[in-house]
Design a protein around this motif. Sequence first.
Motif, PDB file in Angstrom:
ATOM      1  N   CYS A 124       1.003  -1.232  12.030  1.00  0.00           N
ATOM      2  CA  CYS A 124      -0.184  -1.994  12.426  1.00  0.00           C
ATOM      3  C   CYS A 124       0.121  -3.001  13.525  1.00  0.00           C
ATOM      4  CB  CYS A 124      -0.772  -2.682  11.216  1.00  0.00           C
ATOM      5  SG  CYS A 124       0.490  -3.514  10.265  1.00  0.00           S
ATOM      6  N   PHE A 183      -2.413   4.402  16.429  1.00  0.00           N
ATOM      7  CA  PHE A 183      -1.500   4.553  15.289  1.00  0.00           C
ATOM      8  C   PHE A 183      -0.566   5.739  15.494  1.00  0.00           C
ATOM      9  CE2 PHE A 183      -0.749   3.635  10.668  1.00  0.00           C
ATOM     10  CZ  PHE A 183      -0.645   2.266  10.835  1.00  0.00           C
ATOM     11  N   GLU A 200      -2.627   8.807  -0.580  1.00  0.00           N
ATOM     12  CA  GLU A 200      -2.497  10.205  -1.024  1.00  0.00           C
ATOM     13  C   GLU A 200      -1.352  10.923  -0.298  1.00  0.00           C
ATOM     14  OE1 GLU A 200      -6.489  11.002   0.723  1.00  0.00           O
ATOM     15  OE2 GLU A 200      -5.610  12.842   1.506  1.00  0.00           O
ATOM     16  N   TRP A 260       0.047   4.693   4.098  1.00  0.00           N
ATOM     17  CA  TRP A 260       1.173   5.628   4.060  1.00  0.00           C
ATOM     18  C   TRP A 260       2.296   5.301   5.036  1.00  0.00           C
ATOM     19  CZ3 TRP A 260       0.935   6.753   9.053  1.00  0.00           C
ATOM     20  CH2 TRP A 260      -0.331   6.826   9.666  1.00  0.00           C
ATOM     21  N   ASN A 261       2.131   4.281   5.886  1.00  0.00           N
ATOM     22  CA  ASN A 261       3.125   4.113   6.969  1.00  0.00           C
ATOM     23  C   ASN A 261       4.436   3.474   6.515  1.00  0.00           C
ATOM     24  OD1 ASN A 261       1.738   1.716   6.609  1.00  0.00           O
ATOM     25  ND2 ASN A 261       1.766   1.168   8.769  1.00  0.00           N
ATOM     26  N   LYS A 275      -2.948   1.614  -6.185  1.00  0.00           N
ATOM     27  CA  LYS A 275      -3.195   2.986  -5.740  1.00  0.00           C
ATOM     28  C   LYS A 275      -2.459   3.252  -4.429  1.00  0.00           C
ATOM     29  CE  LYS A 275      -5.959   5.122  -3.096  1.00  0.00           C
ATOM     30  NZ  LYS A 275      -5.077   6.163  -2.534  1.00  0.00           N
ATOM     31  N   GLU A 306      -7.262   1.597  18.168  1.00  0.00           N
ATOM     32  CA  GLU A 306      -5.925   1.735  17.592  1.00  0.00           C
ATOM     33  C   GLU A 306      -5.591   3.220  17.463  1.00  0.00           C
ATOM     34  OE1 GLU A 306      -5.361   0.749  13.388  1.00  0.00           O
ATOM     35  OE2 GLU A 306      -3.556  -0.301  14.017  1.00  0.00           O
ATOM     36  N   GLY A 343      -8.618   8.024  -1.720  1.00  0.00           N
ATOM     37  CA  GLY A 343      -9.327   6.784  -1.431  1.00  0.00           C
ATOM     38  C   GLY A 343     -10.783   6.813  -1.861  1.00  0.00           C
ATOM     39  N   GLU A 363      -5.310  -6.530   5.013  1.00  0.00           N
ATOM     40  CA  GLU A 363      -4.416  -6.401   6.170  1.00  0.00           C
ATOM     41  C   GLU A 363      -4.863  -5.145   6.899  1.00  0.00           C
ATOM     42  OE1 GLU A 363      -2.314  -8.563   7.045  1.00  0.00           O
ATOM     43  OE2 GLU A 363      -1.715  -9.631   5.223  1.00  0.00           O
ATOM     44  N   LEU A 364      -5.407  -5.300   8.121  1.00  0.00           N
ATOM     45  CA  LEU A 364      -6.058  -4.154   8.761  1.00  0.00           C
ATOM     46  C   LEU A 364      -5.356  -3.761  10.053  1.00  0.00           C
ATOM     47  CD1 LEU A 364      -9.668  -5.431   7.970  1.00  0.00           C
ATOM     48  CD2 LEU A 364      -8.234  -3.890   6.613  1.00  0.00           C
ATOM     49  N   GLY A 365      -6.091  -3.160  10.931  1.00  0.00           N
ATOM     50  CA  GLY A 365      -5.476  -2.573  12.124  1.00  0.00           C
ATOM     51  C   GLY A 365      -5.124  -3.582  13.201  1.00  0.00           C
ATOM     52  N   VAL A 425      -2.866   0.702  -0.879  1.00  0.00           N
ATOM     53  CA  VAL A 425      -1.908   0.642   0.242  1.00  0.00           C
ATOM     54  C   VAL A 425      -1.902   1.928   1.078  1.00  0.00           C
ATOM     55  CG1 VAL A 425      -0.424  -1.103  -0.800  1.00  0.00           C
ATOM     56  CG2 VAL A 425       0.000   1.301  -1.321  1.00  0.00           C
ATOM     57  N   PHE A 483      -5.958  -5.092  -0.008  1.00  0.00           N
ATOM     58  CA  PHE A 483      -5.993  -3.804   0.687  1.00  0.00           C
ATOM     59  C   PHE A 483      -5.203  -3.865   1.984  1.00  0.00           C
ATOM     60  CE2 PHE A 483      -7.997  -1.350   4.121  1.00  0.00           C
ATOM     61  CZ  PHE A 483      -7.919  -0.061   3.609  1.00  0.00           C
ATOM     62  N   THR A 484      -4.451  -2.844   2.265  1.00  0.00           N
ATOM     63  CA  THR A 484      -3.885  -2.642   3.599  1.00  0.00           C
ATOM     64  C   THR A 484      -4.292  -1.260   4.075  1.00  0.00           C
ATOM     65  OG1 THR A 484      -1.989  -4.087   3.243  1.00  0.00           O
ATOM     66  CG2 THR A 484      -1.782  -2.468   4.986  1.00  0.00           C
ATOM     67  N   GLY A 485      -4.806  -1.190   5.294  1.00  0.00           N
ATOM     68  CA  GLY A 485      -5.234   0.090   5.840  1.00  0.00           C
ATOM     69  C   GLY A 485      -6.103  -0.127   7.061  1.00  0.00           C
ATOM     70  N   SER A 486      -6.988   0.812   7.324  1.00  0.00           N
ATOM     71  CA  SER A 486      -7.795   0.749   8.535  1.00  0.00           C
ATOM     72  C   SER A 486      -8.901  -0.293   8.404  1.00  0.00           C
ATOM     73  CB  SER A 486      -8.403   2.119   8.818  1.00  0.00           C
ATOM     74  OG  SER A 486      -9.182   2.519   7.710  1.00  0.00           O
TER      75      SER A 486
END
Length: 499
Positions: free
Chosen positions: A306, A405, A200, A173-174, A197, A403, A230, A272-274, A171, A248-251
């Motif tokens: 996102c 962000f 960081e 950090w947002n 995970k 994006e 990561g 789940e991406l950008g 996951v 996964f969620t992230g870029s």
Amino acid sequence: MSAMAQSDLVQSDVRVSTFVAVPRKMLIGGQWVEAASGKTFPTYNPATGEALADVAEGDKEDIDRAVRAARQAFPAWSSLPPALRSKMLWRLGDLIEENLEELAQLETLDNGKPLSAARAFDIPFTADHFRYMAGWATKIEGASIPLSLAPGGSFHAYTLREPVGVVGQIVPWNFPLVMAAWKIAPALAAGCTVVLKPAEQTPLTALRLGELIQEAGFPAGVVNIVPGFGETAGAALAAHPDVDKVAFTGSTEVGKLIVQAAAGNLKKVTLELGGKSPNIIFRDADLEQAIPQAAGAIFFNQGEICTAGSRLFVEHAVFDRVVEGVAERAKAIRLGPGMDPETEMGPLVSAEQLTRVCDYLESGLAEGAEAVAGGRKQDGKGYFVEPTVLVNTNPGMKVVREEIFGPVVTVMPFKDADDIAALSNETVYGLAAAVWTRDISKAHRLASALQSGNVWVNCYNAFDNALPFGGYKQSGWGRELGREGVEQYTQTKTVCVKL
Ligand code: NAP
Ligand code: MG
């Protein structure tokens, strides 16, 4: 502002200052343990740039241990009566609510977001998500299916929805706690066991959640939480041969790496991406609603979301009025440390993210965009960027295509309903979109034409745990939330019996 920033921790709840005072360990097999390497890494308070806490740095060896623990816990967990799983999930929701203030402060200190937002949105939504998914644990059903083709004799055929197995979850950090909940809750409802995970930059609330998971009575090894980086811990989890699914969620960039890593054992993948979401305002919209909500669509959570309404399209006739209104809002937003009760927008999460957003601002201005509000970072400590409204942009610019962000919106005029769908769809992403109009036919027609997993009409960021959420195109695979969210942690077995 800086006096407040320095006293962030002093101002915080004693449970929070106690929590961050000692190095935080990782949760593996029901035990809080140090990294096999003994290493730790610091997490920072983005309002000050100061180190906030030390956290065990998990890597491949720790992921191996955690996956073994999850594998060991799987048979008993998956065969538990669903009502018992449901009860624990509900209890966890209640515990999150009981610890709302502590979790909200921890989230604000680690991520930077305003405490008011963490209190009103992140933590209640997380609690509600566990309770929503508690309901699904007892409602995961197969079907009994009549056959037509099977020759000679009668058959009894049915499907079973079985848990996928051990799942790795990574996951960002947002929304650290919300994102952890969206991953963990449906997995547990379906009977899967988990290795999570966290990012960081923001591992703290996930680690506190681990304690609450134990308090709620989940057996050892059902949820394992391994903080780390990561490239090491995350990559090891995505590639692990004994993990059955990775969520996964992230870029989008890292999402593609996850897909490659998963190919080794062809584990299931959801992503789940950008996004680069279009927010479309027609001249016949209720502008009293549309203007402030267009500002909210991009500035909520510092733009680090996102679904941010980062491409604002406005029909010619009302373009100037909307630009002026959104810019006015942007200028009025009180920027400051999240722990300050006056703060409406906090710092970005990290120095890296600050640089990234500032690079985009520079590139946009260099390519000819004009900032009618903001446009710069704030001097002094902390990772603050002014809420920014850019005009004179065109679809060729990096700030329109990529994006960001961060709290940066590009506003562009459009002629009519015929050209706006194509303009909106001119992106590799397809996560969210919004339409503001009083004409319901136009709204529904456009909702159908937009290539996007989520379309809001006369509202923005209207989330509900019951509504499926996810992306078209390069914004992702699969859905979270709702029935679909829990089904993504199951697989279908077809049983056919000759009677
Ligand atoms: P990121 O770099 O993709 O990181 C997301 C997670 O992946 C972090 O836990 C990260 O670990 C981990 N990771 C990084 N490299 C990895 C690798 N090679 N293998 C396995 N895991 C790896 O994204 P971010 O910068 O943190 O977050 C912002 C992005 O996430 C934005 O693009 C945003 O659109 C997207 N996002 C999407 C959604 C959605 O629901 N669609 C929600 C939130 C955010 P470390 O952080 O520890 O390095
Ligand atoms: Mg932090």
